[in-house]
Design an enzyme around this catalytic site. Sequence first.
Site, mmCIF file in Angstrom:
data_model
loop_
_atom_site.group_PDB
_atom_site.id
_atom_site.type_symbol
_atom_site.label_atom_id
_atom_site.label_comp_id
_atom_site.label_asym_id
_atom_site.label_seq_id
_atom_site.Cartn_x
_atom_site.Cartn_y
_atom_site.Cartn_z
ATOM 1 N N GLY A 246 0.825 -1.203 0.000
ATOM 2 C CA GLY A 246 0.000 0.000 0.000
ATOM 3 C C GLY A 246 0.857 1.250 0.000
ATOM 4 N N SER A 247 0.326 2.311 0.537
ATOM 5 C CA SER A 247 1.023 3.595 0.498
ATOM 6 C C SER A 247 2.178 3.645 1.491
ATOM 7 C CB SER A 247 0.037 4.731 0.807
ATOM 8 O OG SER A 247 -0.330 4.715 2.180
ATOM 9 N N THR A 248 3.137 4.499 1.197
ATOM 10 C CA THR A 248 4.269 4.688 2.100
ATOM 11 C C THR A 248 3.806 5.264 3.430
ATOM 12 O OG1 THR A 248 5.787 4.978 0.238
ATOM 13 C CG2 THR A 248 6.493 5.857 2.356
ATOM 14 N N LEU A 249 2.811 6.144 3.407
ATOM 15 C CA LEU A 249 2.291 6.743 4.624
ATOM 16 C C LEU A 249 1.760 5.671 5.583
ATOM 17 C CD1 LEU A 249 1.431 9.266 6.267
ATOM 18 C CD2 LEU A 249 -0.735 9.223 4.992
ATOM 19 N N VAL A 250 0.941 4.764 5.063
ATOM 20 C CA VAL A 250 0.393 3.700 5.900
ATOM 21 C C VAL A 250 1.486 2.704 6.281
ATOM 22 C CG1 VAL A 250 -1.299 1.829 6.039
ATOM 23 C CG2 VAL A 250 -1.909 3.987 4.926
ATOM 24 N N GLY A 251 2.419 2.469 5.369
ATOM 25 C CA GLY A 251 3.532 1.579 5.675
ATOM 26 C C GLY A 251 4.317 2.027 6.892
ATOM 27 N N GLU A 269 5.701 -3.374 0.747
ATOM 28 C CA GLU A 269 5.794 -3.019 -0.675
ATOM 29 C C GLU A 269 4.970 -1.753 -0.828
ATOM 30 O OE1 GLU A 269 4.895 -1.998 -4.053
ATOM 31 O OE2 GLU A 269 3.570 -3.757 -4.121
ATOM 32 N N CYS A 303 1.589 0.781 -8.395
ATOM 33 C CA CYS A 303 2.758 1.303 -7.686
ATOM 34 C C CYS A 303 3.968 1.438 -8.600
ATOM 35 C CB CYS A 303 3.093 0.400 -6.494
ATOM 36 S SG CYS A 303 3.272 -1.348 -6.940
ATOM 37 N N GLU A 400 3.589 10.441 -5.663
ATOM 38 C CA GLU A 400 2.836 9.375 -6.319
ATOM 39 C C GLU A 400 1.377 9.801 -6.447
ATOM 40 O OE1 GLU A 400 2.604 4.574 -6.030
ATOM 41 O OE2 GLU A 400 2.179 5.646 -4.172
#
Length: 500
Positions: A246-251, A269, A303, A400
């Site tokens: 998912g998103s980098t923010l949630v990661g 990822e 992505c 993104e």
Amino acid sequence: MPAVFTHEFNTPVYKGKVSFDTGLFINGQFVDGSDGTTIDVVNPTDGKVITSISEGTSKDVDLAVDAAEKAFETTWGLNCPGNERGLLLSKLASLMEEHTDELAALEALDNGKTFNTARGWDVPSAIACVRYFAGWADKISGRVIETTEERFTYTRHEPIGVVGQIIPWNFPLLMFIWKIAPALATGNTVVLKPSEFTPLTAIRMCHLVQEAGFPPGVVNVVTGYGNIVGSAISSHMRIHKIAFTGSTLVGRKIMEAAAKSNLKNVTLELGGKSPNIIFNDADLEQAVHWAMLGVFFNHGQSCIAGSRIFVQEGIYDEFLKRFTEKSRSIKVGDPFAPDTFQGPQISKIQYDRIMGYIDSGKKEGAKLHIGGERHGSEGYFIQPTIFLDTNPDMRIVKEEIFGPVSVVIKFKDEEDIVRQANDTVYGLAAAVFTKDVNRAITTAHKLKAGTVWVNCYGVASPNTPFGGYKQSGIGREMGEYALANYTEVKAVNVNLGLKM
């Protein structure tokens, strides 16, 4: 009792009826969520509700973990030989083949991707992935390590136990398989949360898991919201591995929760802002085709989208002319129409986000070359969009977007393009188009990306690792590399003659 979803497809590309439970899948059974609440699943082509599914809570995650632990200790893990795990995975792949059209139709219904894309790429790719990891199930091995004649030392690669997995909405079926296949092949049990936007194929797959004969508790799927179910999985003290796409923010949030709870093993990822580099000597026709596919495939909701298209100055004008024509020819519309290439964006939230980026590009001084507007009067459709005359500080160049929006940028030479391509916080993918093999390899090696394609874009196979540099993630999925994500290495030292 969970509600039953029934739907009659009567489209030019698929006609058929589906009917299945829409509950949480815990311990081999479909059940209501603990609070008895539901979540509406919306059709992105018109904004109307398709059906409602059970909403999971942290209590349901606890129940799923209980079931997964019991299965791991009794019927799975080291209690189930690898060849038996492989046979069950192979049976699951065969069942998926039997239901290919149905799975593709469900994917098109709640995701909005075209039926032909799901039928021709998503479902076959998912089946191939299951078969690949089925082949690995009885080949998980350690090694004997030479020490002295008085000691026998060897390693074992053992399953971790209960693993948590959280998947996105852009490739729902494929990401479901990318997660569960290596986890099950290595002997782990799974608690998985699909996106609340696109849960239908994950729920339908649970019926196939059941039919294939997997023991109860081996695969558990808890549908729900990220801030509730996703958070519960990420911070659960009895889940020892978390895998997220998912998103980098949630990661970042998942990594933080994993650290604050029990230092879970983490695979992430995440996002990308991939450069697609086209040199003067490239096959222009092929470069245009692959560039279009690279950025507009799956409605730009990928992505790996090659949204930064760098074109060398000698062919820039001709490339732009052809790329513009190709982009304008894209058929946007009904996912079940035979000639549609691009369907709607996944949701009103995502539609608004993309349109916000388009507005940002215009306000910051980029030239809107084509597109940039809503397509049609209902649903979440956006025209394929190209921006020109950008600079590196613009949001549309740096961030993104996850939609059908590209920037085309002119570059001068190899040193210039490597610098520009690597000028990003991401590092998921990149591409190079040139007929000069030395230039292709040299440039590929200089790019800070987990995947680099040469004279193509977006091709993938189950035996090839996938993952990113920098803020595009941690670890690798797919291929033999994925097995390490789901195993612990144990060293065993046997005394053959040492005396105290």
